[in-house]
Structures are given as C-alpha cells and as structure tokens.
Scaffold this motif. Structure first.
Motif, PDB file in Angstrom:
ATOM      1  N   SER A 126       0.832  -1.203   0.000  1.00  0.00           N
ATOM      2  CA  SER A 126       0.000   0.000   0.000  1.00  0.00           C
ATOM      3  C   SER A 126       0.872   1.260   0.000  1.00  0.00           C
ATOM      4  O   SER A 126       0.517   2.270  -0.603  1.00  0.00           O
ATOM      5  CB  SER A 126      -0.967  -0.015   1.185  1.00  0.00           C
ATOM      6  OG  SER A 126      -0.269   0.083   2.396  1.00  0.00           O
ATOM      7  N   GLN A 220      -9.740  -8.655   8.399  1.00  0.00           N
ATOM      8  CA  GLN A 220      -8.759  -9.752   8.414  1.00  0.00           C
ATOM      9  C   GLN A 220      -7.967  -9.738   9.728  1.00  0.00           C
ATOM     10  O   GLN A 220      -7.762 -10.773  10.358  1.00  0.00           O
ATOM     11  CB  GLN A 220      -7.791  -9.638   7.227  1.00  0.00           C
ATOM     12  CG  GLN A 220      -8.460  -9.734   5.854  1.00  0.00           C
ATOM     13  CD  GLN A 220      -9.057 -11.098   5.552  1.00  0.00           C
ATOM     14  OE1 GLN A 220      -8.785 -12.084   6.244  1.00  0.00           O
ATOM     15  NE2 GLN A 220      -9.886 -11.181   4.522  1.00  0.00           N
ATOM     16  N   ALA A 310      -9.808 -21.666   3.981  1.00  0.00           N
ATOM     17  CA  ALA A 310     -10.469 -20.977   5.097  1.00  0.00           C
ATOM     18  C   ALA A 310     -10.940 -21.994   6.138  1.00  0.00           C
ATOM     19  O   ALA A 310     -10.818 -21.768   7.350  1.00  0.00           O
ATOM     20  CB  ALA A 310     -11.634 -20.148   4.579  1.00  0.00           C
ATOM     21  N   ILE A 402     -12.335 -13.244  -8.251  1.00  0.00           N
ATOM     22  CA  ILE A 402     -11.995 -14.375  -7.370  1.00  0.00           C
ATOM     23  C   ILE A 402     -13.315 -14.994  -6.907  1.00  0.00           C
ATOM     24  O   ILE A 402     -14.246 -14.275  -6.554  1.00  0.00           O
ATOM     25  CB  ILE A 402     -11.218 -13.890  -6.122  1.00  0.00           C
ATOM     26  CG1 ILE A 402      -9.885 -13.215  -6.500  1.00  0.00           C
ATOM     27  CG2 ILE A 402     -10.997 -15.020  -5.112  1.00  0.00           C
ATOM     28  CD1 ILE A 402      -8.717 -14.125  -6.780  1.00  0.00           C
TER      29      ILE A 402
HETATM   30  N1  BYC Z   1      -5.817 -11.934  -5.206  1.00  0.00           N
HETATM   31  O1  BYC Z   1      -9.315 -20.351  -1.032  1.00  0.00           O
HETATM   32  P1  BYC Z   1      -8.893 -19.066  -1.600  1.00  0.00           P
HETATM   33  C1  BYC Z   1      -4.647  -5.178   4.883  1.00  0.00           C
HETATM   34  C2  BYC Z   1      -5.465 -16.844  -3.813  1.00  0.00           C
HETATM   35  S1  BYC Z   1      -5.689  -6.114   3.913  1.00  0.00           S
HETATM   36  C3  BYC Z   1      -4.935 -12.877  -5.583  1.00  0.00           C
HETATM   37  O2  BYC Z   1      -9.749 -18.353  -2.531  1.00  0.00           O
HETATM   38  P2  BYC Z   1      -8.114 -18.240   0.931  1.00  0.00           P
HETATM   39  C4  BYC Z   1      -4.297  -3.844   4.399  1.00  0.00           C
HETATM   40  C5  BYC Z   1      -5.109 -17.473  -2.480  1.00  0.00           C
HETATM   41  O3  BYC Z   1      -3.953 -16.859  -1.923  1.00  0.00           O
HETATM   42  C6  BYC Z   1      -5.810  -7.666   4.736  1.00  0.00           C
HETATM   43  N2  BYC Z   1      -4.951 -14.138  -5.124  1.00  0.00           N
HETATM   44  O4  BYC Z   1      -8.519 -18.021  -0.560  1.00  0.00           O
HETATM   45  C7  BYC Z   1      -5.209  -3.056   3.743  1.00  0.00           C
HETATM   46  C8  BYC Z   1      -4.906 -18.911  -2.865  1.00  0.00           C
HETATM   47  O5  BYC Z   1      -3.625 -19.081  -3.434  1.00  0.00           O
HETATM   48  P3  BYC Z   1      -2.888 -20.528  -3.409  1.00  0.00           P
HETATM   49  C9  BYC Z   1      -4.734  -8.653   4.342  1.00  0.00           C
HETATM   50  C10 BYC Z   1      -5.922 -14.478  -4.256  1.00  0.00           C
HETATM   51  O6  BYC Z   1      -6.727 -18.751   0.985  1.00  0.00           O
HETATM   52  C11 BYC Z   1      -4.840  -1.806   3.241  1.00  0.00           C
HETATM   53  C12 BYC Z   1      -5.934 -19.100  -3.962  1.00  0.00           C
HETATM   54  O7  BYC Z   1      -6.257 -17.807  -4.466  1.00  0.00           O
HETATM   55  N3  BYC Z   1      -4.737  -9.807   5.188  1.00  0.00           N
HETATM   56  O8  BYC Z   1      -4.236  -5.592   5.905  1.00  0.00           O
HETATM   57  O9  BYC Z   1      -9.175 -18.916   1.662  1.00  0.00           O
HETATM   58  C13 BYC Z   1      -3.573  -1.319   3.443  1.00  0.00           C
HETATM   59  C14 BYC Z   1      -7.197 -19.785  -3.497  1.00  0.00           C
HETATM   60  O10 BYC Z   1      -7.470 -19.287  -2.236  1.00  0.00           O
HETATM   61  C15 BYC Z   1      -6.882 -13.539  -3.815  1.00  0.00           C
HETATM   62  C16 BYC Z   1      -5.164 -11.033   4.822  1.00  0.00           C
HETATM   63  O11 BYC Z   1      -5.540 -11.242   3.686  1.00  0.00           O
HETATM   64  C17 BYC Z   1      -6.801 -12.217  -4.335  1.00  0.00           C
HETATM   65  N4  BYC Z   1      -7.678 -11.257  -3.984  1.00  0.00           N
HETATM   66  O12 BYC Z   1      -8.210 -16.734   1.416  1.00  0.00           O
HETATM   67  C18 BYC Z   1      -2.640  -2.128   4.100  1.00  0.00           C
HETATM   68  C19 BYC Z   1      -5.167 -12.095   5.891  1.00  0.00           C
HETATM   69  N5  BYC Z   1      -7.711 -14.170  -2.959  1.00  0.00           N
HETATM   70  O13 BYC Z   1      -2.864 -20.924  -1.949  1.00  0.00           O
HETATM   71  C20 BYC Z   1      -3.014  -3.362   4.600  1.00  0.00           C
HETATM   72  C21 BYC Z   1      -4.372 -13.302   5.524  1.00  0.00           C
HETATM   73  C22 BYC Z   1      -7.297 -15.434  -2.875  1.00  0.00           C
HETATM   74  O14 BYC Z   1      -3.735 -21.421  -4.240  1.00  0.00           O
HETATM   75  N6  BYC Z   1      -4.826 -13.959   4.318  1.00  0.00           N
HETATM   76  N7  BYC Z   1      -6.214 -15.621  -3.638  1.00  0.00           N
HETATM   77  O15 BYC Z   1      -1.531 -20.206  -3.994  1.00  0.00           O
HETATM   78  C23 BYC Z   1      -5.841 -14.862   4.285  1.00  0.00           C
HETATM   79  O16 BYC Z   1      -6.464 -15.127   5.266  1.00  0.00           O
HETATM   80  C24 BYC Z   1      -6.141 -15.530   2.978  1.00  0.00           C
HETATM   81  O17 BYC Z   1      -4.955 -15.674   2.285  1.00  0.00           O
HETATM   82  C25 BYC Z   1      -7.143 -14.778   2.059  1.00  0.00           C
HETATM   83  C26 BYC Z   1      -7.493 -15.720   0.892  1.00  0.00           C
HETATM   84  C27 BYC Z   1      -8.372 -14.368   2.831  1.00  0.00           C
HETATM   85  C28 BYC Z   1      -6.511 -13.544   1.428  1.00  0.00           C
END
Ligand code: BYC
Length: 477
Positions: A126, A220, A310, A402
């Motif tokens: 960001s 998140q 998830a 997505i």
């Molecule tokens: N773009 O089961 P899926 C913040 C990938 S913002 C690209 O759909 P999952 C902030 C996914 O990685 C908060 N790829 O999703 C705001 C997976 O890849 P692999 C950030 C995407 O894993 C402003 C595949 O698709 N924190 O803090 O259940 C300024 C299938 O995955 C996207 C977090 O996100 C996408 N949009 O959930 C500064 C918390 N979406 O494994 C800061 C941590 C999904 O097949 N992250 N994919 O290679 C998580 O909890 C999870 O990774 C997500 C995705 C919720 C993001």
C-alpha cells in the motif's frame, strides 16, 4: 512483556528484544534493508520534511501515542504486542479449549507462515501504491494524514516481520527479505493479492482505498486477533488500534469530496455531470464509478466464497471469524451451513454449503454490512444539499475476479449478462481513462499553504490532535 515501549533499543519494542541477542541481530540485519526499501519506495520527495506524526509509545488503550514533528526516515518503527491475557485458550476449531499456543504448533507451521506472509505483503504494497500522492495533496492536513498512514503501514510490516523472524527460523528470515523484494504492480514479482497491484493514481482513489481496502485489513486483522497462536493474536490486536485512523481518513476523505460536490451543485443549481465538472469538483457519477471499482476489487480480497483453505485455518484454530468469542454457537461449525450465491443457468442462485467452507463469504458479508453504513453517511451530504442522487454499493457479484463470480458478467444490480452486453456498459460502471484524466487534472499541483484546501474537497471539521486547521502539519525543508 511491558506496556511501555523501550526506545533505548535500536528497534523500539515491548517484547524484551534485548534479551534475545540472536533475534535482535537478525532484525538489526533486516532493518537497513527496510530503510533502503523506504528510501526507494516510500513517499516520493518526503525524506527531509518534518511531519506532525503520532508515534506509538505504549500499548495501553489510553494514551498510547505521542504527537510531534518527525522526519519520516527517523520514525521509530518498532515491535508492539498487546498485553497477554492470562489463561487465554484456543477459542474455536478442533483445538478449542486447549491453552493458546505461545510457540508455533509444528503441524500448522506452513499455513500459519502463509497467513503471516500474506498479511505482511499488503503493508509495503500500500505504501508503494501511494508513493506519488504527496505531490498532488489537497492540503497540509491531508498530506500529513497520508504520511501517517504510510509510516503505520511500514510498522505493520515490522509487526509481521517480527513474527517471521522470531518464530519461523531461516525460512521466516527468507520470507521477510522477500517482503521487501516484491513490488506492487511488478510484472515479474508482484504483490500477492490482486488489489495491492492496482494503481492508486489520485486522491479520490486513495480515499476509496483507505475506506474500502483498509477496512478489509480491519476484518482480516480482527479474524487473526482471534488466532490460537497467541503472538499473532496480540500483534493484530495492537495493529487494529492504528488501523482505525486509516479508515477514518478514508471515510472522511470521500465524505469531504462528496460534500464539496453536493454543496457546489446546490449553489450553482446544476445537476448535469458535465457541467458539474466545469465547477472544478468531482461529479457524483464519477465518484460512484470509483466506488464500484474499489469495492469490487476489495471484495476479492476475502478469497473464494467456498474455500478449503479458510476451513483449514478455522478448524486448526489459526484464523477465527469476526468477533469470534462474541458469537453464540459451538465455535466448531461441524454441522452448520451458510448461504453462498453462485451463477447457475445464467441466473444468480443461493446454495447452502458447509459453514466451514464458507468462512471467507461470511467475513465478506460482515464487511459489507459495515461498508454500507459508511456509504449511508456519505449520502447524507447529498441529501442535505437536496439533490436527487445517492451512492450505492453494487451487487457483491459485480466485477469479481476471485470465487464463484470470476468469469461471469454481472451488472451492478446483480443480473447475469453476456460478455459483450456487459462490456458495452462498462464505461457507465467503472472509471474510464477520461474519468481518471479529469480527476487528475484537478490534482495537477499540491496545496501546501496552511489552512488552504483544494477546490474539490471540503475542509475537515477539526484538525489533528486538537490542533487548528491552520496548523503547519508538514514543514518543508
Ligand atoms: N488476489 O481459497 P482461496 C490489509 C489466492 S488487507 C490474488 O480463494 P483463501 C491492508 C489465495 O492466496 C488484509 N490471489 O482463498 C489493507 C490462494 O492461493 P494458493 C490482508 C488471491 O486462501 C490496506 C488461492 O487464491 N490480510 O491488511 O481462503 C492497506 C485460493 O485461495 C486472492 C489477509 O488477507 C486475491 N484477492 O483466502 C494495508 C489475511 N484471494 O494458496 C493493509 C491473511 C485469494 O492457491 N490472508 N487468492 O496459492 C488470508 O487469510 C487468505 O490468504 C485470504 C485468501 C483471505 C486472502
């Protein structure tokens, strides 16, 4: 663990860093790389400015911050965890009732690292996205606010890097280095999540981003603040205190733009968008198109509607629901179901799926409810000016890349369309090159005289930390 931050250390912290020499050395090794990244990718041309910033000095809810002039490269980025809660347990999933983990449970090491890296990656992204905006700021007040957001995103990167270094050994250190190597929008080495590779070309986009996308951060982080891995939970709890200000900047920023436009329209008795532009303010249909864009790309950040990842995160106790401990159910969800929309035979239909697999969708729905309340507040400015227009959130299936709606062409009102029919109306729904050019034409230079605001935005109601609006929030050197 102390609540007061130790500023005697090179790296301010409340985790007794000085007692762990190996960790301290590893972080001191990462620090120059971070400063190099800030120098290259932090806010353009800002390094010598004195900025009236808040710095965390304690993790106490009361009085945790100090305000004063700081040159951003001298900002005290550090490591702050919220206090431990005695006797805390894992509160959901199959490990519910066991003591919260103070160390990484070996069997969950890989998903936990992945969550931390994904979270960490958004923070520098960001800053990279916003780095040019200081050159076109609408006021000193706004300039100071974007810098505040930027330094705190930098600190949030530190928060995740601490966890990687402290708990994941060599591969954690490698991931920490990679966090400084990926670049927002880079073709070969982009940031992990989609929205963090989109440009933030102007201040309307910045405010939309801080309203919509930073709020994904809130949801998140709140889910991670429920984690059974206690150091992650405590880190995210403290990050949330800082995040609140970023969403304030977004909500009031868009609100002030809407207010200025509505007031100018009412004063000139003009409603035609083209003529509104002649007043030097941003017409409401353009604001709606920006809203549609930022909302839809942010909805994608919640992941697939049905996700085994998830389910795993929840079942293991790594990532909870929003407000997990306040929800009245068994916190295991083995038999529960949840409604998820999808496209079948050219129509949107609801499908009941196991609740465990629908946790991304549930979090997205929680988020949508909160976002709607903010849009309602923006609409009050328009209503007060007596204009027959209101901003609307598009259907959650609109413009998604997505999950269930990826590859489908859904209108803002939720009808499935053919690709051609959708594209024929795209320019009514999403910002066009002409919209971006117009918005940027308003922001050709920066407004830096104390108490002055650009014509396209209303002044805020109050200044920062009790200071007046004519306070010199940024001093140029
Ligand atoms: N773009 O089961 P899926 C913040 C990938 S913002 C690209 O759909 P999952 C902030 C996914 O990685 C908060 N790829 O999703 C705001 C997976 O890849 P692999 C950030 C995407 O894993 C402003 C595949 O698709 N924190 O803090 O259940 C300024 C299938 O995955 C996207 C977090 O996100 C996408 N949009 O959930 C500064 C918390 N979406 O494994 C800061 C941590 C999904 O097949 N992250 N994919 O290679 C998580 O909890 C999870 O990774 C997500 C995705 C919720 C993001």
């Amino acid at each position: 663990m102390t609540s007061t931050v130790d500023y005697g250390d090179r790296i301010p912290n409340n985790v007794d860093l000085g007692r762990d020499r190996v960790l301290q050395r590893a972080l001191e090794h990462w620090q120059p790389a971070y400063m190099g990244w800030w120098s290259d990718m932090g806010p353009t041309g800002s390094h010598a400015h004195d900025v009236y910033l808040r710095t965390a000095i304690s993790v106490d809810p009361e009085g945790w911050a100090h305000f004063g002039y700081v040159k951003m490269p001298d900002y005290r980025w550090g490591i702050f965890l919220a206090p431990t809660v005695a006797g805390r347990e894992v509160n959901f999933g199959v490990n519910k009732g066991r003591p919260a983990w103070q160390d990484v449970p070996g069997e969950y090491r890989s998903p936990l690292r992945r969550i931390i890296v994904t979270q960490g990656d958004t923070e520098p992204a960001s800053v990279e996205q916003q780095r040019m905006l200081g050159m076109s700021c609408p006021s000193l007040y706004d300039l100071r606010n974007i810098y505040q957001v930027n330094v705190e995103e930098g600190r949030h990167l530190w928060a995740m890097v601490y966890l990687l270094h402290r708990y994941f050994g060599r591969d954690g250190r490698e991931e920490a280095e990679a966090l400084l190597e990926r670049r927002s929008g880079d073709e070969d080495n982009p940031r992990i999540l989609g929205a963090f590779n989109e440009p933030t070309p102007d201040w309307l986009a910045f405010y939309m981003f801080t309203f919509f996308t930073d709020r994904d951060g809130k949801f998140q982080l709140s889910s991670l603040a429920e984690s059974g891995f206690d150091p992650l939970a405590r880190t995210c709890r403290f990050m949330l205190t800082e995040e609140a200000h970023h969403m304030f900047v977004g909500e009031t920023g868009v609100g002030r733009i809407v207010q200025r436009t509505a007031d100018a329209m009412a004063a000139a008795k003009i409603e035609d968008p083209d003529h509104v532009r002649d007043l030097g303010v941003i017409d409401l249909p353009t604001i709606q198109r920006y809203l549609n864009f930022h909302y839809s790309v942010t909805l994608d950040l919640f992941g697939s509607d049905v996700s085994s990842n998830a389910a795993t995160y929840f079942t293991c106790g790594l990532k909870g629901r929003f407000g997990e401990t306040k929800i009245q159910d068994d916190h295991v969800l083995a038999d529960a179901t949840y409604t998820v929309p999808e496209v079948a035979d050219g129509k949107l239909v609801d499908r009941e799926v196991p609740a465990l697999s629908a946790l991304n969708e549930r979090l997205r729905d929680d988020y949508i409810a909160e976002v709607q309340a903010g849009v309602d507040r923006w609409n009050r400015h328009i209503a007060r000016a007596g204009l027959p227009f209101s901003l609307k959130l598009p259907h959650k299936a609109f413009h998604r890349a997505i999950g269930n709606f990826a590859g489908h062409y859904i209108s803002p009102s939720g009808e499935a369309m053919s690709k051609d029919a959708w594209h024929a109306r795209r320019s009514q729904w999403l910002p066009t090159a002409k919209d971006y050019a117009f918005v940027q034409s308003l922001m050709a230079g920066r407004v830096v005289e104390p108490a002055k605001f650009a014509n396209w935005i209303a002044p805020p109601r109050t200044g920062i930390n009790g200071r007046s609006l004519d306070f010199e929030y940024v001093r140029f050197n």
